[in-house]
Design a protein around this motif. Structure first.
Motif, PDB file in Angstrom:
ATOM      1  N   ALA A 152       0.907  -1.097   0.007  1.00  0.00           N
ATOM      2  CA  ALA A 152       0.064   0.091  -0.066  1.00  0.00           C
ATOM      3  C   ALA A 152       1.132   1.377   0.117  1.00  0.00           C
ATOM      4  N   VAL A 153       1.789   1.325   0.821  1.00  0.00           N
ATOM      5  CA  VAL A 153       2.782   2.406   0.934  1.00  0.00           C
ATOM      6  C   VAL A 153       3.515   2.536  -0.471  1.00  0.00           C
ATOM      7  N   ALA A 154       3.954   1.277  -0.895  1.00  0.00           N
ATOM      8  CA  ALA A 154       4.768   1.627  -2.350  1.00  0.00           C
ATOM      9  C   ALA A 154       3.910   2.022  -3.165  1.00  0.00           C
ATOM     10  N   GLY A 155       2.675   1.566  -3.483  1.00  0.00           N
ATOM     11  CA  GLY A 155       1.675   2.042  -4.524  1.00  0.00           C
ATOM     12  C   GLY A 155       1.225   3.494  -4.351  1.00  0.00           C
ATOM     13  N   GLY A 156       1.278   3.960  -3.175  1.00  0.00           N
ATOM     14  CA  GLY A 156       0.956   5.237  -2.847  1.00  0.00           C
ATOM     15  C   GLY A 156       2.064   6.373  -3.232  1.00  0.00           C
ATOM     16  N   VAL A 157       3.482   5.730  -2.940  1.00  0.00           N
ATOM     17  CA  VAL A 157       4.624   6.548  -3.561  1.00  0.00           C
ATOM     18  C   VAL A 157       4.627   6.730  -4.794  1.00  0.00           C
ATOM     19  N   VAL A 158       4.408   5.611  -5.784  1.00  0.00           N
ATOM     20  CA  VAL A 158       4.304   5.666  -7.356  1.00  0.00           C
ATOM     21  C   VAL A 158       2.864   6.210  -7.803  1.00  0.00           C
ATOM     22  N   GLY A 159       2.029   6.638  -6.835  1.00  0.00           N
ATOM     23  CA  GLY A 159       0.730   7.187  -7.390  1.00  0.00           C
ATOM     24  C   GLY A 159      -0.103   6.217  -7.989  1.00  0.00           C
ATOM     25  N   VAL A 160      -0.009   4.933  -7.532  1.00  0.00           N
ATOM     26  CA  VAL A 160      -1.055   3.708  -8.053  1.00  0.00           C
ATOM     27  C   VAL A 160      -2.273   3.627  -7.036  1.00  0.00           C
ATOM     28  N   SER A 161      -3.436   3.315  -7.676  1.00  0.00           N
ATOM     29  CA  SER A 161      -4.541   3.419  -6.684  1.00  0.00           C
ATOM     30  C   SER A 161      -4.619   2.231  -5.737  1.00  0.00           C
ATOM     31  N   PRO A 162      -4.813   2.395  -4.603  1.00  0.00           N
ATOM     32  CA  PRO A 162      -4.662   1.397  -3.589  1.00  0.00           C
ATOM     33  C   PRO A 162      -5.610   0.226  -3.910  1.00  0.00           C
ATOM     34  N   ALA A 163      -6.756   0.469  -4.403  1.00  0.00           N
ATOM     35  CA  ALA A 163      -7.597  -0.684  -4.806  1.00  0.00           C
ATOM     36  C   ALA A 163      -6.994  -1.450  -5.933  1.00  0.00           C
ATOM     37  N   LEU A 164      -6.280  -0.721  -6.984  1.00  0.00           N
ATOM     38  CA  LEU A 164      -5.621  -1.498  -7.971  1.00  0.00           C
ATOM     39  C   LEU A 164      -4.362  -2.391  -7.374  1.00  0.00           C
ATOM     40  N   CYS A 165      -3.885  -1.774  -6.394  1.00  0.00           N
ATOM     41  CA  CYS A 165      -2.759  -2.829  -5.870  1.00  0.00           C
ATOM     42  C   CYS A 165      -3.366  -3.928  -5.111  1.00  0.00           C
ATOM     43  N   LEU A 166      -4.227  -3.762  -4.226  1.00  0.00           N
ATOM     44  CA  LEU A 166      -4.738  -4.427  -2.958  1.00  0.00           C
ATOM     45  C   LEU A 166      -5.800  -5.498  -3.370  1.00  0.00           C
ATOM     46  N   LEU A 167      -6.809  -5.227  -4.535  1.00  0.00           N
ATOM     47  CA  LEU A 167      -7.870  -5.891  -4.718  1.00  0.00           C
ATOM     48  C   LEU A 167      -7.217  -7.146  -5.549  1.00  0.00           C
ATOM     49  N   PRO A 168      -6.428  -7.025  -6.495  1.00  0.00           N
ATOM     50  CA  PRO A 168      -5.628  -8.158  -7.333  1.00  0.00           C
ATOM     51  C   PRO A 168      -4.898  -8.933  -6.194  1.00  0.00           C
ATOM     52  N   CYS A 169      -4.088  -8.438  -5.407  1.00  0.00           N
ATOM     53  CA  CYS A 169      -3.338  -9.047  -4.589  1.00  0.00           C
ATOM     54  C   CYS A 169      -4.183  -9.979  -3.661  1.00  0.00           C
ATOM     55  N   LEU A 170      -5.383  -9.576  -3.120  1.00  0.00           N
ATOM     56  CA  LEU A 170      -6.190 -10.477  -2.403  1.00  0.00           C
ATOM     57  C   LEU A 170      -6.855 -11.302  -3.139  1.00  0.00           C
ATOM     58  N   ALA A 171      -7.169 -11.299  -4.275  1.00  0.00           N
ATOM     59  CA  ALA A 171      -7.961 -12.322  -5.117  1.00  0.00           C
ATOM     60  C   ALA A 171      -6.896 -13.418  -5.539  1.00  0.00           C
ATOM     61  N   PHE A 172      -5.708 -12.928  -5.826  1.00  0.00           N
ATOM     62  CA  PHE A 172      -4.699 -13.871  -6.137  1.00  0.00           C
ATOM     63  C   PHE A 172      -4.575 -14.754  -5.078  1.00  0.00           C
ATOM     64  N   THR A 173      -4.318 -14.235  -3.868  1.00  0.00           N
ATOM     65  CA  THR A 173      -4.027 -14.982  -2.837  1.00  0.00           C
ATOM     66  C   THR A 173      -4.962 -15.886  -2.280  1.00  0.00           C
ATOM     67  N   VAL A 174      -6.135 -15.479  -2.533  1.00  0.00           N
ATOM     68  CA  VAL A 174      -7.510 -16.440  -1.890  1.00  0.00           C
ATOM     69  C   VAL A 174      -7.360 -17.420  -3.023  1.00  0.00           C
ATOM     70  N   GLY A 175      -7.484 -17.099  -4.138  1.00  0.00           N
ATOM     71  CA  GLY A 175      -7.495 -17.918  -5.462  1.00  0.00           C
ATOM     72  C   GLY A 175      -6.543 -19.115  -5.242  1.00  0.00           C
ATOM     73  N   THR A 176      -5.222 -18.527  -4.872  1.00  0.00           N
ATOM     74  CA  THR A 176      -4.288 -19.552  -4.690  1.00  0.00           C
ATOM     75  C   THR A 176      -4.669 -20.751  -3.825  1.00  0.00           C
ATOM     76  N   LEU A 177      -5.201 -20.283  -2.529  1.00  0.00           N
ATOM     77  CA  LEU A 177      -5.967 -21.031  -1.734  1.00  0.00           C
ATOM     78  C   LEU A 177      -6.838 -22.034  -2.018  1.00  0.00           C
ATOM     79  N   ALA A 178      -7.928 -21.470  -3.018  1.00  0.00           N
ATOM     80  CA  ALA A 178      -8.777 -22.214  -3.369  1.00  0.00           C
ATOM     81  C   ALA A 178      -8.385 -23.323  -4.482  1.00  0.00           C
ATOM     82  N   LEU A 179      -7.569 -23.094  -5.410  1.00  0.00           N
ATOM     83  CA  LEU A 179      -7.031 -23.998  -6.299  1.00  0.00           C
ATOM     84  C   LEU A 179      -5.998 -24.862  -5.511  1.00  0.00           C
TER      85      LEU A 179
END
Length: 276
Positions: free
Chosen positions: A179-206
Motif C-alpha cells: 500500500a505504501v509503495a503504491g501510494g509513493v508511485v501514485g497507483v490506486s490502492p484498490a488496483l494494488c490490493l484487490l488483485p493481491c487479495l484475489a490472487f491470494t485467495v484464489g491460490t488457496l482455492a486452487l
C-alpha cells in the motif's frame, strides 16, 4: 525364563548378567532384559549386584551425575517466551525468509519505479502486486519448506483455520508495504490490493485441488505471461489492471472464498508428499 525363581530372575543369573559372563547365551540376555523392563524387584537386584560386583560402574555413574548437576546449576533452563510460542502457532520459522523476500521484491519494484519516473513504462509495483504474496503463501503450507509439516496436519488446529492464520501473516507483512509503495508511485490502492487479495485467495482455492505450492506456481506463471511480459513489451499497463477491471477482481475474490468454504476439508488431507 531360564534361571528364574518363580516370577523373578535368579540372583546368580543377575550376577552373571551384571559381570558380563560370556557363558550367557544371547537369548537368555534378551529374555532377562525384557523381564527387567516390567519387574521392579529384579531391577533392584541388578542395582545391588552392580554395587557389589562392579563398583567402578557405580563410581562412573556418580561422577556423570555430579557433572550433570553442576552443569544444570551453571546453566539455568532457557526461558520460553510466550510471545514467541504464539508466533510459532501462527507461522512456521521457515516462512520468515519468504516473507522477507516478498517485502524485498516490493521494495525493489518501488526502487525501479522511482528510477523510471517520468518515462512511459508501466509500474512494476502495480504489475507485481497480485503475485507478490504467493511466495509467502506457498511457504506457509508446504511440507517441503516446513520440517514439521506432517506433524502439523495431525494436530487439532490443522485444516482451514491454520491455513488462514498463516495466510493472514503473509498478508499482514505484504499489504502495508504494498500500500505504501503504491501510494509513493501514485497507483490506486484498490488496483494494488484487490488483485493481491484475489490472487491470494484464489491460490488457496486452487490449492485444495493441486496443493498450495503448485497452485502458486501455476497462477504466478500465468500472470507473468498474461500480464507482466505483455505490459513490459508494450510499455502499457495490462487491461487486467485497469480501473474497469476492479469488479472482475472482486468477483474472483468472492468465488474463490466460496470455493475455499466448500472445500475446507481438503486442507486436512495429505495428497502425496505435498501438504495442500
Amino acid at each position: 525364563m531360564t534361571g528364574t525363581t518363580g516370577p523373578h530372575a535368579a540372583r546368580d543369573l543377575i550376577t552373571a548378567y551384571v559381570t558380563g559372563d560370556t557363558t550367557l547365551s544371547v537369548d537368555t540376555e534378551w529374555a532377562l532384559e525384557a523381564h527387567l523392563e516390567n519387574c521392579v524387584r529384579c531391577r533392584r537386584h541388578v542395582a545391588e549386584a552392580v554395587t557389589t560386583h562392579t563398583p567402578a560402574v557405580n563410581t562412573l555413574l556418580d561422577d556423570v551425575w555430579a557433572e550433570v548437576d553442576a552443569t544444570a546449576l551453571d546453566q539455568p533452563a532457557p526461558v520460553r517466551s510466550p510471545l514467541l510460542h504464539k508466533a510459532r502457532r501462527w507461522a512456521p520459522p521457515s516462512q520468515l525468509p519468504w516473507l522477507l523476500m516478498s517485502v524485498l521484491v516490493i521494495l525493489s519494484a518501488l526502487g525501479i519505479d522511482m528510477l523510471a519516473r517520468g518515462k512511459t513504462v508501466p509500474s512494476l509495483v502495480l504489475l507485481l502486486s497480485p503475485v507478490v504474496p504467493l511466495l509467502g503463501v506457498a511457504a506457509a503450507w508446504t511440507q517441503r519448506l516446513d520440517p514439521m509439516g506432517e506433524l502439523t496436519v495431525t494436530t487439532p488446529r490443522a485444516g482451514l483455520r491454520l491455513v488462514l492464520r498463516r495466510t493472514a501473516v503473509v498478508l499482514g507483512a505484504v499489504i502495508p508495504v504494498l500500500a505504501v509503495a503504491g501510494g509513493v508511485v501514485g497507483v490506486s490502492p484498490a488496483l494494488c490490493l484487490l488483485p493481491c487479495l484475489a490472487f491470494t485467495v484464489g491460490t488457496l482455492a486452487l490449492g485444495t485441488v493441486t496443493g498450495v505450492r503448485r497452485a502458486a506456481e501455476l497462477l504466478g506463471t500465468a500472470w507473468v505471461f498474461a500480464a507482466i511480459i505483455p505490459s513490459l513489451f508494450t510499455a502499457r499497463p495490462s487491461v487486467l489492471l485497469a480501473p474497469q477491471s476492479l469488479p472482475v477482481w472482486a468477483l474472483a475474490l468472492t468465488v474463490s472464498a466460496l470455493a475455499i468454504t466448500v472445500r475446507a476439508r481438503a486442507f486436512t488431507t495429505l495428497p502425496g508428499t505435498e501438504l495442500p
